[in-house]
Motif scaffolding. Structure first.
Motif, PDB file in Angstrom:
ATOM      1  N   SER A 267       0.807  -1.221   0.000  1.00 42.98           N
ATOM      2  CA  SER A 267       0.000   0.000   0.000  1.00 42.98           C
ATOM      3  C   SER A 267       0.839   1.268   0.000  1.00 42.98           C
ATOM      4  N   ASP A 268       2.058   1.204   0.534  1.00 44.94           N
ATOM      5  CA  ASP A 268       2.916   2.387   0.566  1.00 44.94           C
ATOM      6  C   ASP A 268       3.531   2.610  -0.809  1.00 44.94           C
ATOM      7  N   SER A 269       3.544   3.855  -1.268  1.00 47.25           N
ATOM      8  CA  SER A 269       4.011   4.143  -2.625  1.00 47.25           C
ATOM      9  C   SER A 269       5.474   3.756  -2.827  1.00 47.25           C
ATOM     10  N   TYR A 270       6.288   3.863  -1.789  1.00 52.14           N
ATOM     11  CA  TYR A 270       7.709   3.538  -1.933  1.00 52.14           C
ATOM     12  C   TYR A 270       7.911   2.043  -2.157  1.00 52.14           C
ATOM     13  N   THR A 271       7.278   1.223  -1.323  1.00 55.57           N
ATOM     14  CA  THR A 271       7.433  -0.218  -1.488  1.00 55.57           C
ATOM     15  C   THR A 271       6.714  -0.710  -2.746  1.00 55.57           C
ATOM     16  N   LEU A 272       5.594  -0.081  -3.088  1.00 52.91           N
ATOM     17  CA  LEU A 272       4.844  -0.484  -4.277  1.00 52.91           C
ATOM     18  C   LEU A 272       5.662  -0.271  -5.546  1.00 52.91           C
ATOM     19  N   TRP A 273       6.162   0.948  -5.740  1.00 49.67           N
ATOM     20  CA  TRP A 273       6.889   1.237  -6.969  1.00 49.67           C
ATOM     21  C   TRP A 273       8.290   0.627  -6.969  1.00 49.67           C
TER      22      TRP A 273
ATOM     23  N   PRO B 140      10.126  11.376 -12.769  1.00 46.30           N
ATOM     24  CA  PRO B 140       8.738  11.044 -12.416  1.00 46.30           C
ATOM     25  C   PRO B 140       8.579   9.775 -11.582  1.00 46.30           C
ATOM     26  N   LEU B 141       9.368   8.735 -11.852  1.00 48.01           N
ATOM     27  CA  LEU B 141       9.231   7.503 -11.076  1.00 48.01           C
ATOM     28  C   LEU B 141       9.627   7.735  -9.621  1.00 48.01           C
ATOM     29  N   THR B 142      10.680   8.493  -9.396  1.00 50.03           N
ATOM     30  CA  THR B 142      11.080   8.818  -8.027  1.00 50.03           C
ATOM     31  C   THR B 142       9.968   9.566  -7.308  1.00 50.03           C
ATOM     32  N   ALA B 143       9.329  10.488  -8.012  1.00 52.92           N
ATOM     33  CA  ALA B 143       8.224  11.237  -7.408  1.00 52.92           C
ATOM     34  C   ALA B 143       7.083  10.306  -7.013  1.00 52.92           C
ATOM     35  N   LEU B 144       6.755   9.350  -7.871  1.00 54.22           N
ATOM     36  CA  LEU B 144       5.693   8.394  -7.542  1.00 54.22           C
ATOM     37  C   LEU B 144       6.080   7.550  -6.329  1.00 54.22           C
ATOM     38  N   MET B 145       7.333   7.149  -6.252  1.00 55.79           N
ATOM     39  CA  MET B 145       7.797   6.353  -5.114  1.00 55.79           C
ATOM     40  C   MET B 145       7.657   7.117  -3.794  1.00 55.79           C
ATOM     41  N   LEU B 146       7.981   8.392  -3.825  1.00 53.29           N
ATOM     42  CA  LEU B 146       8.034   9.186  -2.597  1.00 53.29           C
ATOM     43  C   LEU B 146       6.727   9.907  -2.295  1.00 53.29           C
ATOM     44  N   SER B 147       5.712   9.669  -3.104  1.00 50.42           N
ATOM     45  CA  SER B 147       4.461  10.415  -3.000  1.00 50.42           C
ATOM     46  C   SER B 147       3.827  10.325  -1.615  1.00 50.42           C
ATOM     47  N   ASP B 148       3.761   9.139  -1.037  1.00 51.04           N
ATOM     48  CA  ASP B 148       3.116   8.986   0.269  1.00 51.04           C
ATOM     49  C   ASP B 148       3.872   9.733   1.361  1.00 51.04           C
ATOM     50  N   LEU B 149       5.199   9.643   1.338  1.00 51.75           N
ATOM     51  CA  LEU B 149       6.007  10.335   2.343  1.00 51.75           C
ATOM     52  C   LEU B 149       5.829  11.845   2.228  1.00 51.75           C
ATOM     53  N   VAL B 150       5.867  12.363   1.011  1.00 51.61           N
ATOM     54  CA  VAL B 150       5.713  13.804   0.807  1.00 51.61           C
ATOM     55  C   VAL B 150       4.313  14.263   1.197  1.00 51.61           C
TER      56      VAL B 150
ATOM     57  N   GLY C 234       1.994  17.529   3.155  1.00 54.09           N
ATOM     58  CA  GLY C 234       0.580  17.775   2.905  1.00 54.09           C
ATOM     59  C   GLY C 234       0.186  17.944   1.456  1.00 54.09           C
ATOM     60  N   TYR C 235       1.100  17.667   0.533  1.00 57.78           N
ATOM     61  CA  TYR C 235       0.757  17.772  -0.885  1.00 57.78           C
ATOM     62  C   TYR C 235      -0.069  16.558  -1.315  1.00 57.78           C
ATOM     63  N   PRO C 236      -0.941  16.722  -2.314  1.00 53.17           N
ATOM     64  CA  PRO C 236      -1.768  15.593  -2.764  1.00 53.17           C
ATOM     65  C   PRO C 236      -0.912  14.426  -3.245  1.00 53.17           C
ATOM     66  N   LYS C 237      -1.404  13.213  -3.020  1.00 58.75           N
ATOM     67  CA  LYS C 237      -0.696  12.032  -3.503  1.00 58.75           C
ATOM     68  C   LYS C 237      -0.736  11.994  -5.030  1.00 58.75           C
ATOM     69  N   LEU C 238       0.325  11.462  -5.605  1.00 56.53           N
ATOM     70  CA  LEU C 238       0.441  11.400  -7.057  1.00 56.53           C
ATOM     71  C   LEU C 238      -0.091  10.071  -7.581  1.00 56.53           C
ATOM     72  N   ASN C 239      -0.508  10.096  -8.842  1.00 52.56           N
ATOM     73  CA  ASN C 239      -1.061   8.909  -9.483  1.00 52.56           C
ATOM     74  C   ASN C 239      -0.484   8.810 -10.886  1.00 52.56           C
ATOM     75  N   GLU C 240      -0.024   7.621 -11.257  1.00 55.75           N
ATOM     76  CA  GLU C 240       0.593   7.449 -12.575  1.00 55.75           C
ATOM     77  C   GLU C 240      -0.382   7.693 -13.716  1.00 55.75           C
TER      78      GLU C 240
ATOM     79  N   GLY D 211       0.204  14.722 -15.680  1.00 54.79           N
ATOM     80  CA  GLY D 211       0.305  16.167 -15.515  1.00 54.79           C
ATOM     81  C   GLY D 211       0.542  16.577 -14.077  1.00 54.79           C
ATOM     82  N   SER D 212      -0.107  15.887 -13.136  1.00 52.56           N
ATOM     83  CA  SER D 212       0.076  16.223 -11.723  1.00 52.56           C
ATOM     84  C   SER D 212       1.479  15.858 -11.253  1.00 52.56           C
ATOM     85  N   VAL D 213       2.042  14.801 -11.840  1.00 49.48           N
ATOM     86  CA  VAL D 213       3.410  14.410 -11.487  1.00 49.48           C
ATOM     87  C   VAL D 213       4.391  15.476 -11.964  1.00 49.48           C
TER      88      VAL D 213
END
Length: 315
Positions: free
Chosen positions: A146-152, A199-209, A214-220, A224-226
């Motif tokens: 479920s965590d974006s870092y472990t998922l990606w 972009p992949l690094t951003a997706l990995m770190l999305s949950d932590l950020v 407090g920024y919105p979570k990213l979605n692949e 555009g949001s990434v």
């Protein structure tokens, strides 16, 4: 095989099968007496723009030394992620010395980010969207994460073991990194913004950020949001700090070494990525050697340690 070995080393470390190193602090300074070789691509790119690494270093140093608003943001975001701001400075200096040119002022990064607003992007390879690609059965083991870092990270491992350089179902996949194949729609080696985050690094770190800043979570599915996240200087700085925080934690939890007082090592990891796999490899090396093997800096991190006194003067 790579995915299995990495998982085994991480599991053994957590379980205590690998002798705990009690988070030994990495000694300060560089392990190499001379700077390791700079990659040819960086050399050619710098020559092509009729400049030098020394001039590029001076330009980004001038930006940091004169833009008090930017330095204030660096200190604030570093505090939020529990890291010394020298690590964020090291990442920015390294990127703008070896990979891109610095703008003269922070406002120029906001202008550049605005130029991407409204653009339509998608993450795909050869007509296959990445969200469809990771629905393939080979990625089934990642679905429960479920965590974006472990998922990606899991998905990246599957790419390496099951797809990279192979032909699956009649479709050939390049012998290249997951991020380069699916997450760079414009050109290879593509990174963006003040922190040059891919972009992949951003997706990995999305949950932590999201949790810390407090920024919105990213979605692949919403490329555009990434891009907005990695182009906007404020959000980008959060991802820089999160990346460094993650590297420090990976090395402490997996390899039993504390890299938080060696900005050259954190800068190296910011440059090369894959801190989890690299920490696992270091843990395995320490386990097999029976002695402490320290992480080493590359050309990028070497510069940061070499210039450390000068860079600390910015704080």
């Amino acid at each position: 095989m790579r995915r299995l070995l990495t998982s085994l080393v991480i599991a053994m470390t957590i379980a205590g099968s690998v002798p705990a190193l009690a988070a030994q602090a990495v000694p300060p300074g560089n392990r190499h007496a001379e700077q390791p070789d700079i990659p040819g691509a960086s050399v050619r790119r710098t020559k092509g723009t009729k400049t030098t690494f020394d001039l590029k270093y001076e330009k980004v140093y001038d930006l940091l030394s004169t833009d008090h608003e930017l330095m204030g943001k660096i200190k604030k975001v570093s505090n939020a992620y529990g890291i010394n701001p020298i690590h964020v400075i090291g990442a920015i200096v390294g990127e703008h010395t070896y990979n891109v040119d610095a703008y003269d002022r922070l406002q120029a990064y906001y202008v550049k980010a605005a130029s991407y607003a409204g653009e339509s992007f998608r993450f795909a390879y050869d007509g296959e969207n990445v969200d469809d690609f990771v629905d393939r059965p080979q990625f089934a083991a990642c679905n429960g994460k479920s965590d974006s870092y472990t998922l990606w990270s899991c998905r990246e491992d599957v790419w390496e073991s099951d797809f990279r350089g192979k032909t699956i179902g009649g479709k050939s996949f390049p012998n290249n990194r997951f991020s380069a194949v699916f997450f760079q729609p414009f050109y290879a080696g593509q990174t963006f913004g003040l922190g040059q985050v891919n972009p992949l690094t951003a997706l990995m770190l999305s949950d932590l950020v999201s949790r810390v800043s407090g920024y919105p979570k990213l979605n692949e599915k919403n490329a555009g949001s990434v891009y907005k996240a990695i182009m906007d200087p404020d959000i980008s700085l959060a991802f820089v700090a999160a990346s460094i925080r993650r590297s420090i934690d990976d090395y402490k939890e997996i390899a039993g070494v504390d890299i938080s007082d060696n900005p050259g090592v954190t800068a190296t990891l910011y440059n090369v990525g894959n801190s989890r796999q690299r920490a696992a490899a270091l843990a395995a090396k320490n386990h097999s050697s029976g002695t402490t093997v320290w992480p080493e800096e590359n050309y990028y991190g070497w510069l940061i340690n070499d210039k450390l006194d000068e860079l600390k003067g910015l704080l």
